[in-house]
Scaffold this motif. Structure first.
Motif, PDB file in Angstrom:
ATOM      1  N   LEU A  97      -0.905   6.989   2.727  1.00  0.00           N
ATOM      2  CA  LEU A  97       0.514   6.383   1.867  1.00  0.00           C
ATOM      3  C   LEU A  97       0.597   4.734   2.990  1.00  0.00           C
ATOM      4  CD1 LEU A  97       2.675   9.963   3.618  1.00  0.00           C
ATOM      5  CD2 LEU A  97       2.550   8.466   1.394  1.00  0.00           C
ATOM      6  N   GLU A  98      -0.159   4.524   4.411  1.00  0.00           N
ATOM      7  CA  GLU A  98      -0.688   3.448   4.654  1.00  0.00           C
ATOM      8  C   GLU A  98      -1.168   2.490   3.877  1.00  0.00           C
ATOM      9  OE1 GLU A  98      -2.118   4.418   8.077  1.00  0.00           O
ATOM     10  OE2 GLU A  98      -0.841   5.721   8.883  1.00  0.00           O
ATOM     11  N   GLU A  99      -2.279   2.664   2.728  1.00  0.00           N
ATOM     12  CA  GLU A  99      -3.124   1.708   2.266  1.00  0.00           C
ATOM     13  C   GLU A  99      -1.323   1.777   0.738  1.00  0.00           C
ATOM     14  OE1 GLU A  99      -6.100   4.277   1.198  1.00  0.00           O
ATOM     15  OE2 GLU A  99      -6.863   4.116   3.052  1.00  0.00           O
ATOM     16  N   ILE A 100      -0.666   2.268   0.339  1.00  0.00           N
ATOM     17  CA  ILE A 100      -0.095   2.427  -0.414  1.00  0.00           C
ATOM     18  C   ILE A 100       1.556   0.890   0.118  1.00  0.00           C
ATOM     19  CG2 ILE A 100       2.222   2.854  -1.962  1.00  0.00           C
ATOM     20  CD1 ILE A 100       0.770   5.558  -2.266  1.00  0.00           C
ATOM     21  N   ALA A 101       1.688   1.726   1.549  1.00  0.00           N
ATOM     22  CA  ALA A 101       2.376   0.577   1.873  1.00  0.00           C
ATOM     23  C   ALA A 101       1.947  -0.508   2.076  1.00  0.00           C
ATOM     24  CB  ALA A 101       3.312   1.361   3.011  1.00  0.00           C
ATOM     25  N   GLY A 103      -0.370  -2.399   0.371  1.00  0.00           N
ATOM     26  CA  GLY A 103      -0.915  -2.855  -0.898  1.00  0.00           C
ATOM     27  C   GLY A 103      -0.098  -2.876  -1.695  1.00  0.00           C
ATOM     28  N   PRO A 104      -0.007  -2.009  -3.038  1.00  0.00           N
ATOM     29  CA  PRO A 104       0.666  -2.388  -3.956  1.00  0.00           C
ATOM     30  C   PRO A 104       2.830  -1.966  -3.945  1.00  0.00           C
ATOM     31  CG  PRO A 104      -0.461   0.139  -4.285  1.00  0.00           C
ATOM     32  CD  PRO A 104      -1.000  -0.830  -3.281  1.00  0.00           C
ATOM     33  N   GLY A 105       2.408  -1.479  -2.750  1.00  0.00           N
ATOM     34  CA  GLY A 105       4.319  -0.360  -3.086  1.00  0.00           C
ATOM     35  C   GLY A 105       4.285   0.458  -3.668  1.00  0.00           C
ATOM     36  N   GLY A 106       5.222   1.088  -3.536  1.00  0.00           N
ATOM     37  CA  GLY A 106       5.878   1.853  -4.718  1.00  0.00           C
ATOM     38  C   GLY A 106       6.975   2.870  -4.361  1.00  0.00           C
ATOM     39  N   VAL A 107       7.002   4.031  -5.058  1.00  0.00           N
ATOM     40  CA  VAL A 107       7.960   4.703  -4.419  1.00  0.00           C
ATOM     41  C   VAL A 107       7.160   6.216  -3.657  1.00  0.00           C
ATOM     42  CG1 VAL A 107      10.644   6.230  -4.946  1.00  0.00           C
ATOM     43  CG2 VAL A 107      10.565   3.929  -5.815  1.00  0.00           C
ATOM     44  N   VAL A 108       7.272   6.777  -3.304  1.00  0.00           N
ATOM     45  CA  VAL A 108       6.629   8.310  -2.277  1.00  0.00           C
ATOM     46  C   VAL A 108       7.907   9.475  -2.741  1.00  0.00           C
ATOM     47  CG1 VAL A 108       4.982   9.185  -1.278  1.00  0.00           C
ATOM     48  CG2 VAL A 108       4.914   6.908  -1.748  1.00  0.00           C
ATOM     49  N   LEU A 109       7.141  10.698  -3.282  1.00  0.00           N
ATOM     50  CA  LEU A 109       8.375  11.743  -3.220  1.00  0.00           C
ATOM     51  C   LEU A 109       7.771  12.493  -2.133  1.00  0.00           C
ATOM     52  CD1 LEU A 109      10.682  13.393  -4.047  1.00  0.00           C
ATOM     53  CD2 LEU A 109       8.993  13.529  -5.659  1.00  0.00           C
ATOM     54  N   GLY A 110       8.729  12.676  -1.007  1.00  0.00           N
ATOM     55  CA  GLY A 110       7.230  14.262  -0.529  1.00  0.00           C
ATOM     56  C   GLY A 110       6.601  13.769   0.783  1.00  0.00           C
ATOM     57  N   ARG A 111       5.847  14.165   0.582  1.00  0.00           N
ATOM     58  CA  ARG A 111       4.510  14.071   2.046  1.00  0.00           C
ATOM     59  C   ARG A 111       5.105  13.343   3.069  1.00  0.00           C
ATOM     60  NH1 ARG A 111       3.852  12.973  -3.948  1.00  0.00           N
ATOM     61  NH2 ARG A 111       2.421  14.544  -4.014  1.00  0.00           N
ATOM     62  N   ALA A 112       5.774  13.917   3.693  1.00  0.00           N
ATOM     63  CA  ALA A 112       6.736  13.062   5.129  1.00  0.00           C
ATOM     64  C   ALA A 112       6.645  11.820   5.093  1.00  0.00           C
ATOM     65  CB  ALA A 112       6.219  13.896   5.853  1.00  0.00           C
ATOM     66  N   ALA A 113       6.128  10.835   4.719  1.00  0.00           N
ATOM     67  CA  ALA A 113       6.175   9.765   4.004  1.00  0.00           C
ATOM     68  C   ALA A 113       7.207   8.976   5.065  1.00  0.00           C
ATOM     69  CB  ALA A 113       6.661   9.573   2.749  1.00  0.00           C
ATOM     70  N   ALA A 114       8.473   9.333   5.092  1.00  0.00           N
ATOM     71  CA  ALA A 114       9.531   8.803   6.294  1.00  0.00           C
ATOM     72  C   ALA A 114       8.857   9.281   7.505  1.00  0.00           C
ATOM     73  CB  ALA A 114      11.016   9.316   5.891  1.00  0.00           C
ATOM     74  N   VAL A 116       5.420   9.099   8.721  1.00  0.00           N
ATOM     75  CA  VAL A 116       4.150   8.395   8.581  1.00  0.00           C
ATOM     76  C   VAL A 116       4.268   7.167   8.889  1.00  0.00           C
ATOM     77  CG1 VAL A 116       2.492   7.811   7.433  1.00  0.00           C
ATOM     78  CG2 VAL A 116       3.216   9.927   7.186  1.00  0.00           C
ATOM     79  N   LEU A 117       5.453   6.582   7.117  1.00  0.00           N
ATOM     80  CA  LEU A 117       5.850   5.135   7.851  1.00  0.00           C
ATOM     81  C   LEU A 117       7.028   4.367   8.331  1.00  0.00           C
ATOM     82  CD1 LEU A 117       5.414   4.428   3.638  1.00  0.00           C
ATOM     83  CD2 LEU A 117       3.769   4.030   5.493  1.00  0.00           C
ATOM     84  N   ARG A 118       7.776   5.305   9.336  1.00  0.00           N
ATOM     85  CA  ARG A 118       8.616   5.270   9.947  1.00  0.00           C
ATOM     86  C   ARG A 118       8.235   3.978  10.908  1.00  0.00           C
ATOM     87  NH1 ARG A 118       8.704  10.410  13.572  1.00  0.00           N
ATOM     88  NH2 ARG A 118       6.681  10.576  14.330  1.00  0.00           N
ATOM     89  N   GLY A 119       9.336   2.943  11.206  1.00  0.00           N
ATOM     90  CA  GLY A 119       9.844   1.633  12.147  1.00  0.00           C
ATOM     91  C   GLY A 119       9.055   0.607  10.813  1.00  0.00           C
ATOM     92  N   ARG A 120       8.819   0.782   9.710  1.00  0.00           N
ATOM     93  CA  ARG A 120       8.025  -0.311   9.085  1.00  0.00           C
ATOM     94  C   ARG A 120       9.327  -1.521   8.065  1.00  0.00           C
ATOM     95  NH1 ARG A 120       2.872  -0.702   6.794  1.00  0.00           N
ATOM     96  NH2 ARG A 120       3.180  -2.277   5.112  1.00  0.00           N
ATOM     97  N   PRO A 121       9.517  -2.778   8.632  1.00  0.00           N
ATOM     98  CA  PRO A 121      10.200  -3.200   7.947  1.00  0.00           C
ATOM     99  C   PRO A 121      10.970  -3.516   6.399  1.00  0.00           C
ATOM    100  CG  PRO A 121       8.898  -4.253   8.154  1.00  0.00           C
ATOM    101  CD  PRO A 121       8.653  -3.273   9.009  1.00  0.00           C
ATOM    102  N   ASP A 122       9.806  -2.865   5.503  1.00  0.00           N
ATOM    103  CA  ASP A 122       9.129  -3.415   3.830  1.00  0.00           C
ATOM    104  C   ASP A 122       9.545  -1.979   3.510  1.00  0.00           C
ATOM    105  OD1 ASP A 122       6.756  -2.499   5.135  1.00  0.00           O
ATOM    106  OD2 ASP A 122       5.410  -3.686   3.972  1.00  0.00           O
ATOM    107  N   VAL A 123      10.401  -0.411   4.071  1.00  0.00           N
ATOM    108  CA  VAL A 123      10.650   0.075   3.921  1.00  0.00           C
ATOM    109  C   VAL A 123      11.878   0.995   4.079  1.00  0.00           C
ATOM    110  CG1 VAL A 123       9.164   2.996   4.231  1.00  0.00           C
ATOM    111  CG2 VAL A 123       7.511   1.100   3.874  1.00  0.00           C
TER     112      VAL A 123
END
Length: 208
Positions: A97-101, A103-114, A116-123
């Motif tokens: 998930l961190e590599e996606i954020a 790198g290429p970005g994208g849409v992630v369903l589930g995986r508790a991604a919110a 994992v990636l909390r606090g990032r301004p680009d999410v």
């Protein structure tokens, strides 16, 4: 390009909304590729990684049911121990998930991604939910299964996903404070829900 994380309760249409949002934003939709990558890095069959994936009920329920419990600081109960294998799957998923954020970005369903990636301004973090009875009706229409069976599956699914986030991230995944946008997806047409998410994403500079 940024990332949109989509957390969806059972019957809230996450499996339809997330890929539609990805198409509208011109972003990749990261779904099956995540457990495939995790399996490759851990040197295990893809089926094992999928069975430990946050989006797969059987793996979650095994985790919840097989471990002891302890008081949870945000309510409910938590497993008292974390099996090394479970931790390894989770840590690898977080890295993907961190590599996606990054790198290429994208849409992630589930995986508790919110979480994992909390606090990032680009999410953008999105939660899809709705009253239990409306979610149940939507799931019955989608699957064509008997209502009694779908109700059992919904209860198992909701409890397992919640336990996963409480266990690993010590927070309540239904708490609106974790998301930029919370939508009752059972009260709106699919296209309207997608449009809301796309508008919010573009307001944060995500997507094309």
């Amino acid at each position: 390009m940024g990332v949109v994380t989509v957390s969806a309760s059972f019957g809230a249409g996450g499996q339809d909304v997330a890929p539609a949002v990805a198409r509208r934003l011109g972003l990749p939709f990261h779904d099956r590729a995540i457990p495939v990558t995790v399996a490759s890095r851990l040197g295990v069959p893809v089926e094992d990684a999928e069975a430990n994936d946050e989006t797969v009920v059987r793996g979650l329920w095994r985790l919840v049911a097989s471990l002891g419990t302890m008081p949870d600081p945000v309510g409910g109960v938590l497993p008292t121990t974390t099996l090394p294998d479970e931790r390894a799957y989770r840590e690898q998923t977080e890295r993907v998930l961190e590599e996606i954020a990054a790198g290429p970005g994208g849409v992630v369903l589930g995986r508790a991604a919110a979480m994992v990636l909390r606090g990032r301004p680009d999410v953008l973090h999105v939660r899809l939910d709705g009253p239990a009875e409306r979610r149940l009706a939507a799931a019955v229409d989608l699957t064509g299964q008997p209502e009694k069976e779908v109700r059992r599956l919904m209860a198992t699914n909701d409890r397992a996903r919640e336990a996963y986030v409480r266990q690993f991230y010590r927070c309540d995944p239904t708490d609106a404070r974790h998301y930029h946008l919370v939508v009752d997806a059972t009260a709106l047409p699919l296209e309207t829900t997608v449009a809301l998410v796309v508008t919010a994403a573009r307001a944060r500079g995500i997507g094309s």
